[in-house]
Design a protein around this motif. Structure first.
Motif, PDB file in Angstrom:
ATOM      1  N   GLY A   9       0.796  -1.209   0.000  1.00 42.50           N
ATOM      2  CA  GLY A   9       0.000   0.000   0.000  1.00 42.50           C
ATOM      3  C   GLY A   9       0.833   1.265   0.000  1.00 42.50           C
ATOM      4  N   ASP A  10       2.139   1.148  -0.234  1.00 39.71           N
ATOM      5  CA  ASP A  10       2.970   2.336  -0.248  1.00 39.71           C
ATOM      6  C   ASP A  10       2.855   3.036  -1.598  1.00 39.71           C
ATOM      7  OD1 ASP A  10       5.046   1.290  -2.112  1.00 39.71           O
ATOM      8  OD2 ASP A  10       5.429  -0.111  -0.482  1.00 39.71           O
ATOM      9  N   MET A  11       3.457   4.194  -1.705  1.00 39.81           N
ATOM     10  CA  MET A  11       3.360   5.004  -2.907  1.00 39.81           C
ATOM     11  C   MET A  11       4.558   4.775  -3.829  1.00 39.81           C
ATOM     12  SD  MET A  11       0.481   6.396  -2.520  1.00 39.81           S
ATOM     13  CE  MET A  11       0.472   7.646  -3.775  1.00 39.81           C
ATOM     14  N   ALA A  12       5.180   3.643  -3.755  1.00 35.80           N
ATOM     15  CA  ALA A  12       6.343   3.355  -4.573  1.00 35.80           C
ATOM     16  C   ALA A  12       5.977   3.434  -6.051  1.00 35.80           C
ATOM     17  CB  ALA A  12       6.889   1.965  -4.254  1.00 35.80           C
ATOM     18  N   THR A  13       6.885   4.000  -6.822  1.00 32.38           N
ATOM     19  CA  THR A  13       6.631   4.119  -8.253  1.00 32.38           C
ATOM     20  C   THR A  13       7.220   2.945  -9.020  1.00 32.38           C
ATOM     21  OG1 THR A  13       8.585   5.503  -8.502  1.00 32.38           O
ATOM     22  CG2 THR A  13       6.488   6.627  -8.176  1.00 32.38           C
ATOM     23  N   VAL A  14       8.105   2.175  -8.389  1.00 28.09           N
ATOM     24  CA  VAL A  14       8.688   0.998  -9.025  1.00 28.09           C
ATOM     25  C   VAL A  14       8.167  -0.217  -8.272  1.00 28.09           C
ATOM     26  CG1 VAL A  14      10.814  -0.201  -9.646  1.00 28.09           C
ATOM     27  CG2 VAL A  14      10.745   2.305  -9.684  1.00 28.09           C
ATOM     28  N   ASP A  15       7.405  -1.057  -8.956  1.00 25.22           N
ATOM     29  CA  ASP A  15       6.815  -2.229  -8.310  1.00 25.22           C
ATOM     30  C   ASP A  15       7.860  -3.282  -8.001  1.00 25.22           C
ATOM     31  OD1 ASP A  15       4.245  -1.191  -8.407  1.00 25.22           O
ATOM     32  OD2 ASP A  15       3.802  -2.114 -10.339  1.00 25.22           O
ATOM     33  N   SER A  16       7.645  -3.958  -6.907  1.00 31.02           N
ATOM     34  CA  SER A  16       8.518  -5.057  -6.517  1.00 31.02           C
ATOM     35  C   SER A  16       8.353  -6.217  -7.504  1.00 31.02           C
ATOM     36  CB  SER A  16       8.142  -5.548  -5.118  1.00 31.02           C
ATOM     37  OG  SER A  16       8.831  -6.741  -4.811  1.00 31.02           O
ATOM     38  N   PRO A  17       9.449  -6.897  -7.818  1.00 29.49           N
ATOM     39  CA  PRO A  17       9.352  -8.062  -8.696  1.00 29.49           C
ATOM     40  C   PRO A  17       8.913  -9.330  -7.962  1.00 29.49           C
ATOM     41  CG  PRO A  17      11.633  -7.707  -8.106  1.00 29.49           C
ATOM     42  CD  PRO A  17      10.844  -6.560  -7.509  1.00 29.49           C
ATOM     43  N   CYS A  18       8.620  -9.200  -6.683  1.00 30.51           N
ATOM     44  CA  CYS A  18       8.252 -10.359  -5.870  1.00 30.51           C
ATOM     45  C   CYS A  18       7.050 -11.083  -6.471  1.00 30.51           C
ATOM     46  CB  CYS A  18       7.935  -9.913  -4.448  1.00 30.51           C
ATOM     47  SG  CYS A  18       7.465 -11.283  -3.372  1.00 30.51           S
ATOM     48  N   LEU A  19       7.165 -12.405  -6.581  1.00 26.80           N
ATOM     49  CA  LEU A  19       6.083 -13.237  -7.098  1.00 26.80           C
ATOM     50  C   LEU A  19       5.405 -14.040  -5.990  1.00 26.80           C
ATOM     51  CD1 LEU A  19       7.864 -14.616 -10.286  1.00 26.80           C
ATOM     52  CD2 LEU A  19       6.267 -12.710 -10.133  1.00 26.80           C
ATOM     53  N   GLY A  20       5.893 -13.854  -4.762  1.00 25.56           N
ATOM     54  CA  GLY A  20       5.326 -14.580  -3.636  1.00 25.56           C
ATOM     55  C   GLY A  20       5.875 -15.986  -3.476  1.00 25.56           C
ATOM     56  N   ILE A  21       6.893 -16.342  -4.241  1.00 25.75           N
ATOM     57  CA  ILE A  21       7.509 -17.671  -4.130  1.00 25.75           C
ATOM     58  C   ILE A  21       8.533 -17.657  -2.996  1.00 25.75           C
ATOM     59  CG2 ILE A  21       8.932 -19.410  -5.292  1.00 25.75           C
ATOM     60  CD1 ILE A  21       7.516 -18.498  -7.909  1.00 25.75           C
ATOM     61  N   CYS A  22       9.402 -16.668  -2.978  1.00 22.46           N
ATOM     62  CA  CYS A  22      10.300 -16.367  -1.859  1.00 22.46           C
ATOM     63  C   CYS A  22      11.077 -17.580  -1.342  1.00 22.46           C
ATOM     64  CB  CYS A  22       9.528 -15.708  -0.723  1.00 22.46           C
ATOM     65  SG  CYS A  22       8.617 -14.242  -1.237  1.00 22.46           S
ATOM     66  N   GLN A  23      11.814 -18.213  -2.232  1.00 21.36           N
ATOM     67  CA  GLN A  23      12.707 -19.305  -1.847  1.00 21.36           C
ATOM     68  C   GLN A  23      14.089 -18.983  -2.368  1.00 21.36           C
ATOM     69  OE1 GLN A  23      10.755 -22.808  -3.495  1.00 21.36           O
ATOM     70  NE2 GLN A  23      10.330 -23.456  -1.413  1.00 21.36           N
ATOM     71  N   LEU A  24      15.081 -19.055  -1.480  1.00 20.37           N
ATOM     72  CA  LEU A  24      16.442 -18.714  -1.846  1.00 20.37           C
ATOM     73  C   LEU A  24      17.198 -19.940  -2.324  1.00 20.37           C
ATOM     74  CD1 LEU A  24      18.317 -16.212  -1.809  1.00 20.37           C
ATOM     75  CD2 LEU A  24      19.172 -17.053   0.377  1.00 20.37           C
ATOM     76  N   ASP A  25      17.774 -19.846  -3.523  1.00 17.92           N
ATOM     77  CA  ASP A  25      18.708 -20.852  -4.014  1.00 17.92           C
ATOM     78  C   ASP A  25      20.033 -20.532  -3.342  1.00 17.92           C
ATOM     79  OD1 ASP A  25      20.858 -22.015  -5.463  1.00 17.92           O
ATOM     80  OD2 ASP A  25      19.635 -22.147  -7.265  1.00 17.92           O
ATOM     81  N   LEU A  26      20.435 -21.360  -2.393  1.00 18.42           N
ATOM     82  CA  LEU A  26      21.621 -21.068  -1.591  1.00 18.42           C
ATOM     83  C   LEU A  26      22.909 -21.100  -2.413  1.00 18.42           C
ATOM     84  CD1 LEU A  26      20.710 -22.989   1.668  1.00 18.42           C
ATOM     85  CD2 LEU A  26      20.498 -20.546   1.200  1.00 18.42           C
ATOM     86  N   VAL A  27      22.948 -21.868  -3.461  1.00 17.80           N
ATOM     87  CA  VAL A  27      24.143 -21.932  -4.305  1.00 17.80           C
ATOM     88  C   VAL A  27      24.300 -20.640  -5.098  1.00 17.80           C
ATOM     89  CG1 VAL A  27      25.274 -23.156  -6.206  1.00 17.80           C
ATOM     90  CG2 VAL A  27      24.079 -24.435  -4.425  1.00 17.80           C
ATOM     91  N   ALA A  28      23.223 -20.204  -5.722  1.00 19.43           N
ATOM     92  CA  ALA A  28      23.266 -18.994  -6.554  1.00 19.43           C
ATOM     93  C   ALA A  28      23.037 -17.725  -5.740  1.00 19.43           C
ATOM     94  CB  ALA A  28      22.226 -19.094  -7.658  1.00 19.43           C
ATOM     95  N   ASP A  29      22.564 -17.849  -4.492  1.00 21.92           N
ATOM     96  CA  ASP A  29      22.177 -16.728  -3.642  1.00 21.92           C
ATOM     97  C   ASP A  29      21.140 -15.856  -4.337  1.00 21.92           C
ATOM     98  OD1 ASP A  29      22.209 -15.212  -1.245  1.00 21.92           O
ATOM     99  OD2 ASP A  29      23.522 -13.729  -2.171  1.00 21.92           O
ATOM    100  N   LEU A  30      20.167 -16.518  -4.982  1.00 22.53           N
ATOM    101  CA  LEU A  30      19.089 -15.816  -5.680  1.00 22.53           C
ATOM    102  C   LEU A  30      17.744 -16.396  -5.263  1.00 22.53           C
ATOM    103  CD1 LEU A  30      20.402 -15.756  -9.359  1.00 22.53           C
ATOM    104  CD2 LEU A  30      20.372 -13.847  -7.743  1.00 22.53           C
ATOM    105  N   CYS A  31      16.750 -15.525  -5.177  1.00 20.74           N
ATOM    106  CA  CYS A  31      15.377 -15.992  -4.984  1.00 20.74           C
ATOM    107  C   CYS A  31      14.945 -16.674  -6.284  1.00 20.74           C
ATOM    108  CB  CYS A  31      14.458 -14.827  -4.668  1.00 20.74           C
ATOM    109  SG  CYS A  31      12.718 -15.325  -4.577  1.00 20.74           S
ATOM    110  N   ILE A  32      14.379 -17.864  -6.195  1.00 21.87           N
ATOM    111  CA  ILE A  32      13.981 -18.578  -7.408  1.00 21.87           C
ATOM    112  C   ILE A  32      12.728 -17.988  -8.044  1.00 21.87           C
ATOM    113  CG2 ILE A  32      15.058 -20.732  -6.647  1.00 21.87           C
ATOM    114  CD1 ILE A  32      12.186 -21.785  -6.104  1.00 21.87           C
ATOM    115  N   GLY A  33      12.037 -17.107  -7.322  1.00 23.42           N
ATOM    116  CA  GLY A  33      10.846 -16.471  -7.875  1.00 23.42           C
ATOM    117  C   GLY A  33      11.159 -15.188  -8.618  1.00 23.42           C
ATOM    118  N   CYS A  34      11.901 -14.293  -7.957  1.00 25.86           N
ATOM    119  CA  CYS A  34      12.108 -12.957  -8.534  1.00 25.86           C
ATOM    120  C   CYS A  34      13.529 -12.715  -9.034  1.00 25.86           C
ATOM    121  CB  CYS A  34      11.736 -11.878  -7.519  1.00 25.86           C
ATOM    122  SG  CYS A  34      12.827 -11.797  -6.074  1.00 25.86           S
ATOM    123  N   PHE A  35      14.435 -13.648  -8.774  1.00 27.64           N
ATOM    124  CA  PHE A  35      15.824 -13.555  -9.240  1.00 27.64           C
ATOM    125  C   PHE A  35      16.613 -12.419  -8.588  1.00 27.64           C
ATOM    126  CE2 PHE A  35      14.005 -16.338 -12.327  1.00 27.64           C
ATOM    127  CZ  PHE A  35      15.038 -17.218 -12.651  1.00 27.64           C
TER     128      PHE A  35
END
Length: 70
Positions: A9-35
């Motif tokens: 509900g904030d006034m951010a002008t750049v939307d978050s890329p979050c897809l609600g998956i929110c799982q970290l690939d520990l090898v790549a150190d990346l979220c598998i949903g939003c990268f």
């Protein structure tokens, strides 16, 4: 990883890329949903729009690179 910035509900002008998956690939150190890296997820809420756009550009590159490996 908590899903930060989506639907807050904030006034951010750049939307978050979050897809609600929110799982970290520990090898790549990346979220598998939003990268995003763990650090990128952590700073998103306080980041300027320019920084957010830079992060989004990196996530697009990472997503494209991951599809090339398939």
């Amino acid at each position: 990883l908590p899903c930060i910035g989506k639907g807050a509900g904030d006034m951010a002008t750049v939307d978050s890329p979050c897809l609600g998956i929110c799982q970290l690939d520990l090898v790549a150190d990346l979220c598998i949903g939003c990268f995003r890296t763990r650090d990128e997820v952590a700073v998103w809420g306080a980041a300027s729009d320019d920084v957010k756009r830079d992060i989004l550009a990196k996530t697009r590159e990472r997503r494209a690179a991951s599809k090339e490996r398939i």
